[in-house]
Design an enzyme around this catalytic site. Sequence first.
Site, PDB file in Angstrom:
ATOM      1  N   ASN A  37       0.782  -1.139  -0.043  1.00 46.56           N
ATOM      2  CA  ASN A  37       0.134   0.024   0.002  1.00 46.56           C
ATOM      3  C   ASN A  37       0.920   1.409  -0.166  1.00 46.56           C
ATOM      4  O   ASN A  37       0.774   2.274  -0.839  1.00 46.56           O
ATOM      5  CB  ASN A  37      -0.821  -0.050   1.108  1.00 46.56           C
ATOM      6  CG  ASN A  37      -2.162  -0.872   1.118  1.00 46.56           C
ATOM      7  OD1 ASN A  37      -2.338  -1.687   0.053  1.00 46.56           O
ATOM      8  ND2 ASN A  37      -2.617  -1.335   2.327  1.00 46.56           N
ATOM      9  N   ARG A 105      -2.930 -16.854   5.455  1.00 50.11           N
ATOM     10  CA  ARG A 105      -1.479 -16.651   5.147  1.00 50.11           C
ATOM     11  C   ARG A 105      -0.567 -17.825   5.614  1.00 50.11           C
ATOM     12  O   ARG A 105       0.828 -17.627   5.598  1.00 50.11           O
ATOM     13  CB  ARG A 105      -1.060 -15.377   5.458  1.00 50.11           C
ATOM     14  CG  ARG A 105      -1.213 -15.068   7.413  1.00 50.11           C
ATOM     15  CD  ARG A 105      -0.865 -14.022   7.878  1.00 50.11           C
ATOM     16  NE  ARG A 105      -0.643 -12.594   7.035  1.00 50.11           N
ATOM     17  CZ  ARG A 105      -0.987 -11.559   7.886  1.00 50.11           C
ATOM     18  NH1 ARG A 105      -1.659 -11.519   8.783  1.00 50.11           N
ATOM     19  NH2 ARG A 105      -0.891 -10.381   7.085  1.00 50.11           N
ATOM     20  N   GLY A 239      -6.583   1.179   5.962  1.00 44.36           N
ATOM     21  CA  GLY A 239      -5.498   1.699   4.857  1.00 44.36           C
ATOM     22  C   GLY A 239      -5.161   3.105   5.177  1.00 44.36           C
ATOM     23  O   GLY A 239      -4.328   3.538   4.643  1.00 44.36           O
ATOM     24  N   ALA A 240      -5.829   3.688   6.066  1.00 44.09           N
ATOM     25  CA  ALA A 240      -5.464   5.219   6.536  1.00 44.09           C
ATOM     26  C   ALA A 240      -3.979   5.311   6.909  1.00 44.09           C
ATOM     27  O   ALA A 240      -3.296   6.234   6.546  1.00 44.09           O
ATOM     28  CB  ALA A 240      -6.457   5.809   7.552  1.00 44.09           C
ATOM     29  N   ASP A 242      -1.389   3.447   6.280  1.00 43.46           N
ATOM     30  CA  ASP A 242      -0.447   3.281   5.106  1.00 43.46           C
ATOM     31  C   ASP A 242      -0.587   4.415   4.107  1.00 43.46           C
ATOM     32  O   ASP A 242       0.657   4.874   3.664  1.00 43.46           O
ATOM     33  CB  ASP A 242      -0.699   1.927   4.270  1.00 43.46           C
ATOM     34  CG  ASP A 242      -0.894   0.779   5.270  1.00 43.46           C
ATOM     35  OD1 ASP A 242      -0.095   0.728   6.218  1.00 43.46           O
ATOM     36  OD2 ASP A 242      -1.535  -0.079   4.779  1.00 43.46           O
ATOM     37  N   ASP A 278      -8.097  -0.545  -0.221  1.00 46.02           N
ATOM     38  CA  ASP A 278      -6.880  -0.092   0.478  1.00 46.02           C
ATOM     39  C   ASP A 278      -6.172   1.024  -0.304  1.00 46.02           C
ATOM     40  O   ASP A 278      -5.696   1.841   0.214  1.00 46.02           O
ATOM     41  CB  ASP A 278      -6.002  -1.091   0.739  1.00 46.02           C
ATOM     42  CG  ASP A 278      -6.290  -2.166   1.901  1.00 46.02           C
ATOM     43  OD1 ASP A 278      -7.720  -1.943   2.131  1.00 46.02           O
ATOM     44  OD2 ASP A 278      -5.471  -2.789   2.514  1.00 46.02           O
TER      45      ASP A 278
END
Length: 304
Positions: A37, A105, A239-240, A242, A278
Site C-alpha cells: 500500500n 497466510r 488503509g488510513a 498506510d 486500501d
Amino acid sequence: MSVVVCGEAMLLMLAEPGIPLERATVFRRSIAGAESNVAAGLARLGHDVRWLGRVGADPAGRAVLSMLRAEGVDTRHAVVDPDAPTGLLVRDSHPFRAIDVQYHRAGSAASRLTPDEVAPEMVSGAKIVHVTGITPMLSDSAHQATLRLLELAGQTGALVSIDPNVRLKLGTPGAWRERVVPLLARADVVLAGEDELDLLQVDPAVLPGLTVVKHRDKSATCAGLRQDAFPVPVTDPVGAGDGFAAGFLSGMLRGEPYEVCLREGAGVAALVVQCAADTDGLPDRAGLDRALAAFTEPTETVHR
C-alpha cells in the site's frame, strides 16, 4: 530508486460495502499489504519505488505483481515460489461498524522470505527503506530477512522507516514486543499509533529517531508539531495508516519541513478513508494538492 519497501502483499477479496462478511455474496478483487500500500501511494505521488517480497506461482500471485507493476512499482526482485501460495485476505467494509478480517497466510510464499533473498544491489541508492512489524512476525526466516535489510540500509546510508502495524492475529503482545521493539530502536523514522506504542510498552521519547505518533483522536504529532485529521466522510477506515505513511514519507523525500509532511500524510489518509479498498483513494501529486487546498482554503472543489 527513492524508496525500497519489503513485505507481504496479498490478494484482497473485499465484500460489497456495508454487507457483513458472513452475508456477502459479491466480492471485489484488489491487493492488500501494508508495505505494498505504501509502495503504491509513493509511486502515485511520483517517487521511484521498489517492492521486495514473495508471491506464489498462482493466479493470485500474478494478479498481485500485475497490480503493483500497473502502479509503476519495480517488482524485478520479487520471488515467485512454485511451492507456496500467495496470501489471501478476505474482509468486509463498514464506515462505523467493526470490520471482520480473515487472513489466509499460513505457509504462504511471503512467510518463506529468507535473508539470502535480500541482496545489496536491491537497496543500492535508496533514500528510504520502509518496513512494518508484520514482515518479521510472519516467520523466523522473515524476521532474519528484515534484520538483513536494515543492515544493508545502514551500510548504504538509507534512512530506515518502520511502522509497527500491530496485528495480534500474528502473535501475542509479548511476541510483538520481543521481535518488533528492537527494530524500532534501529529506525530513523517510526510511524506508530498511540495504541500500538502502549501495547509495545514503548515511550516514544526514548526512541533514537524521529517518532511520528498517530493518536486515538486521529491527530498526528512529531517534533513538537500537531496535525489534526481533516474532517471527511468515512467509507472504510482500513488503509488510513498506510496512506499517512506514504504522504509523510513523500514529504521527507522532497525535503519538506515536518509540518508539511504531517499535513500531506493527513491529506492522503483523508482521501483513502473515503474509498472502500486500501489503494483506491491514494492520490497522485496533483490530486493531493487539490485536496489539501480544498481542506484548508475556501476554494472550488470541482475539478473541471
